[in-house]
Design an enzyme around this catalytic site. Structure first.
Site, short mmCIF file in Angstrom:
data_model
loop_
_atom_site.label_atom_id
_atom_site.label_comp_id
_atom_site.label_asym_id
_atom_site.label_seq_id
_atom_site.Cartn_x
_atom_site.Cartn_y
_atom_site.Cartn_z
N SER A 1 173.65 41.95 -38.25
CA SER A 1 173.74 42.76 -37.03
C SER A 1 172.62 42.42 -36.04
CB SER A 1 173.65 44.24 -37.40
OG SER A 1 173.55 45.05 -36.24
N CYS A 2 172.97 42.44 -34.75
CA CYS A 2 172.01 42.08 -33.70
C CYS A 2 171.59 43.27 -32.84
CB CYS A 2 172.60 41.00 -32.79
SG CYS A 2 174.05 41.55 -31.85
N VAL A 3 172.10 44.48 -33.11
CA VAL A 3 171.93 45.60 -32.19
C VAL A 3 170.46 45.94 -31.94
CG1 VAL A 3 172.16 47.31 -34.06
CG2 VAL A 3 172.68 47.96 -31.69
#
Length: 222
Positions: free
Chosen positions: A74-76
């Site tokens: 995940s890059c959030v």
């Protein structure tokens, strides 16, 4: 890649897809429709266990014994649009997915790991944690438009190699050949071969007389 390699050079590259993992239902559908993996897990944070939940709700054994892991956590928490960014140790969504992936790496020791994320991801911190697991890691910033994908999408790819993979095993290999698939590739375009004949000591190809023929690299005794 397999089709292009066979068409241009008559070589076959056989790939066995062991499993996939995706939590978003519409992305699960895309993976199932286009790749039909034998196992499609739901949550990467469960992959450091003996069993994990599939996209269909069943519990299945998490496979190991693979040659290469390709993952995009995940890059959030690293996004430039996020004004409350977190690093790995703060264990937000991005940190949790990274630790789940690294837990699988710790258990199953794939020789090669390729990990994708946004440019703002804490790459140096990731390298440090890979080093603690006995992996040497580096990273490269890549724009898709430079690799035959018709749009601009700049991402960072981290490559990690298990330092202990087959160190004391004689696999019988005496000749290694590398083919640059780009038909117009020339020295200086990037991707030149770098060897490590001694641990942590790098030697560029030209310095040790490795044979380079067109786009082919031949290494005897590798």
């Amino acid at each position: 890649i397999c089709r292009a390699l066979h068409k241009q050079h008559g070589l076959s590259l056989n790939v066995e897809h062991a499993f996939s993992c995706e939590i978003e239902p519409f992305k699960q559908a895309y993976i199932e429709r286009n790749f039909a993996p034998p196992l499609l897990f739901r949550d990467i944070r469960e992959l450091d266990r003996d069993e994990a939940t599939t996209a269909y709700g069943a519990s299945r054994t998490v496979p190991g014994g693979v040659d290469i892991l390709i993952a995009g956590t995940s890059c959030v928490d690293y996004s430039a649009l996020n004004n409350q960014q977190k690093d790995l140790d703060q264990k937000g969504e991005s940190g949790q997915t990274f630790w789940g992936m690294l837990g699988w790496v710790r258990r199953h020791r794939p020789p090669i790991v390729i990990q994708e994320n946004v440019c703002g991801a804490p790459r140096e911190q990731m390298k440090t944690y890979y080093a603690k697991e006995g992996y040497s890691a580096t990273f490269l910033r890549v724009d898709t438009k430079q690799h035959y994908v018709p749009h601009t999408r700049t991402r960072v790819y981290l490559l990690a190699i298990d330092n202990n993979a087959e160190r004391d095993v004689d696999n019988g290999r005496r000749l290694t050949c590398i083919l640059y698939a780009n038909p117009s590739w020339q020295p200086g375009d990037g991707g030149e071969l770098r060897l490590y004949p001694q641990e942590r000591v790098a030697v560029d190809v030209g310095a040790i007389g490795v044979v380079v023929v067109g786009r082919r690299v031949v290494v005897a005794g590798a």
